[in-house]
Design a protein around this motif. Sequence first.
Motif, mmCIF file in Angstrom:
data_model
loop_
_atom_site.group_PDB
_atom_site.id
_atom_site.type_symbol
_atom_site.label_atom_id
_atom_site.label_comp_id
_atom_site.label_asym_id
_atom_site.label_seq_id
_atom_site.Cartn_x
_atom_site.Cartn_y
_atom_site.Cartn_z
ATOM 1 N N SER A 63 -4.420 -4.436 -6.282
ATOM 2 C CA SER A 63 -4.803 -5.681 -6.707
ATOM 3 C C SER A 63 -3.545 -6.702 -6.302
ATOM 4 C CB SER A 63 -5.197 -5.702 -8.077
ATOM 5 O OG SER A 63 -4.071 -5.062 -8.651
ATOM 6 N N TYR A 64 -4.111 -7.960 -6.121
ATOM 7 C CA TYR A 64 -2.923 -8.641 -5.900
ATOM 8 C C TYR A 64 -3.239 -10.293 -6.499
ATOM 9 C CZ TYR A 64 -6.055 -10.072 -2.212
ATOM 10 O OH TYR A 64 -7.341 -10.523 -1.309
ATOM 11 N N LYS A 65 -2.567 -10.852 -6.525
ATOM 12 C CA LYS A 65 -2.785 -12.177 -7.442
ATOM 13 C C LYS A 65 -2.782 -13.654 -6.646
ATOM 14 C CE LYS A 65 -0.654 -10.016 -11.327
ATOM 15 N NZ LYS A 65 -1.937 -9.758 -11.953
ATOM 16 N N THR A 66 -2.032 -13.593 -5.204
ATOM 17 C CA THR A 66 -2.167 -14.974 -4.594
ATOM 18 C C THR A 66 -3.086 -14.726 -3.532
ATOM 19 O OG1 THR A 66 0.057 -14.509 -3.198
ATOM 20 C CG2 THR A 66 0.229 -15.353 -5.241
ATOM 21 N N SER A 67 -3.263 -15.710 -2.958
ATOM 22 C CA SER A 67 -4.214 -15.869 -1.608
ATOM 23 C C SER A 67 -3.389 -15.339 -0.342
ATOM 24 C CB SER A 67 -4.604 -17.494 -1.234
ATOM 25 O OG SER A 67 -3.467 -18.149 -1.020
ATOM 26 N N ILE A 68 -3.986 -14.747 0.461
ATOM 27 C CA ILE A 68 -3.057 -14.003 1.465
ATOM 28 C C ILE A 68 -3.683 -14.198 2.959
ATOM 29 C CG2 ILE A 68 -2.475 -11.939 -0.078
ATOM 30 C CD1 ILE A 68 -4.905 -10.437 1.179
ATOM 31 N N ASN A 69 -2.811 -13.653 3.932
ATOM 32 C CA ASN A 69 -3.171 -14.004 5.167
ATOM 33 C C ASN A 69 -3.644 -12.486 5.704
ATOM 34 O OD1 ASN A 69 -2.012 -16.592 5.890
ATOM 35 N ND2 ASN A 69 -0.113 -15.836 5.823
ATOM 36 N N ASN A 70 -3.013 -11.382 5.099
ATOM 37 C CA ASN A 70 -3.690 -10.131 5.731
ATOM 38 C C ASN A 70 -3.074 -9.072 4.588
ATOM 39 O OD1 ASN A 70 -3.795 -10.888 8.602
ATOM 40 N ND2 ASN A 70 -1.595 -11.340 7.996
ATOM 41 N N LEU A 71 -3.605 -7.853 4.468
ATOM 42 C CA LEU A 71 -2.988 -6.928 3.507
ATOM 43 C C LEU A 71 -2.475 -5.782 4.497
ATOM 44 C CD1 LEU A 71 -4.256 -6.114 0.211
ATOM 45 C CD2 LEU A 71 -4.406 -4.258 1.783
ATOM 46 N N GLN A 72 -1.870 -5.035 4.189
ATOM 47 C CA GLN A 72 -1.401 -3.776 5.043
ATOM 48 C C GLN A 72 -1.102 -2.641 3.864
ATOM 49 O OE1 GLN A 72 1.593 -4.736 8.034
ATOM 50 N NE2 GLN A 72 1.427 -6.937 7.680
ATOM 51 N N TRP A 73 -1.543 -1.570 4.662
ATOM 52 C CA TRP A 73 -1.125 -0.060 3.708
ATOM 53 C C TRP A 73 -0.080 0.552 4.745
ATOM 54 C CZ3 TRP A 73 -2.855 1.368 -0.836
ATOM 55 C CH2 TRP A 73 -4.064 0.719 -1.373
ATOM 56 N N TYR A 74 0.844 1.072 3.824
ATOM 57 C CA TYR A 74 1.926 1.912 4.386
ATOM 58 C C TYR A 74 1.911 3.087 3.544
ATOM 59 C CZ TYR A 74 4.091 -2.298 6.860
ATOM 60 O OH TYR A 74 4.097 -3.444 7.444
ATOM 61 N N ARG A 75 2.566 4.123 4.329
ATOM 62 C CA ARG A 75 2.760 5.480 3.941
ATOM 63 C C ARG A 75 4.148 5.709 3.746
ATOM 64 N NH1 ARG A 75 0.836 9.211 7.428
ATOM 65 N NH2 ARG A 75 2.967 9.481 8.168
ATOM 66 N N GLN A 76 4.668 6.362 2.618
ATOM 67 C CA GLN A 76 5.974 6.833 2.514
ATOM 68 C C GLN A 76 6.173 8.168 2.115
ATOM 69 O OE1 GLN A 76 8.762 4.823 -0.214
ATOM 70 N NE2 GLN A 76 10.327 4.698 0.942
#
Lengths: 111, 115
Positions: A24-37
Amino acid sequence: SQQGEEDPQALSIQEGENATMNCSYKTSINNLQWYRQNSGRGLVHLILIRSNEREKHSGRLRVTLDTSKKSSSLLITASRAADTASYFCATDPDNTDKLIFGTGTRLQVFP
Amino acid sequence: EPEVTQTPSHQVTQMGQEVILRCVPISNHLYFYWYRQILGQKVEFLVSFYNNEISEKSEIFDDQFSVERPDGSNFTLKIRSTKLEDSAMYFCASSEPASGPYEQYFGPGTRLTVT
């Protein structure tokens, strides 16, 4: 309050099962990315979904984005022991080029 | 496949010393970033760099920090006088200049330990 919070914080499953992680996020966004670590290692980019997209697939990964709810989910199908890692969502808020990372979900896949 | 590289992989330094962390971004990328991750915590944005200048920086990136692109390939982060709380994993990232969305590619990180 924090931009980018994943749940669950930790998830343990058996090989072959599906794993679903939410962000979940709070501000408006351009994109969302997923990363693995992997433990103690660098961040590996998995998938990017644009703010005007609702769903995206890449191999065993399926990402959804609901901008009205400011949330995203990452589904890993037919999980493998090698999928054991921490998974982070990252957003780039409007008019910035920085990424804001979530708290991460630690996924453990047992063989 | 091109990748971001970072050196050293691990740096141990004494409090008050200067350290320089080095990064070689992907060759055709023009946007560069530094992030850090304190053990067990979130990855935090430090600074972004484009066209030989800082485009954005966070509150963490105070006067003790500086970045430089000394030549066509390297991108460095300098911490002038290290503190214990600077101990963290530092990640460099780069991205292409294309318009529209772009992915940031991360290096393997430098683990900085301040004693």
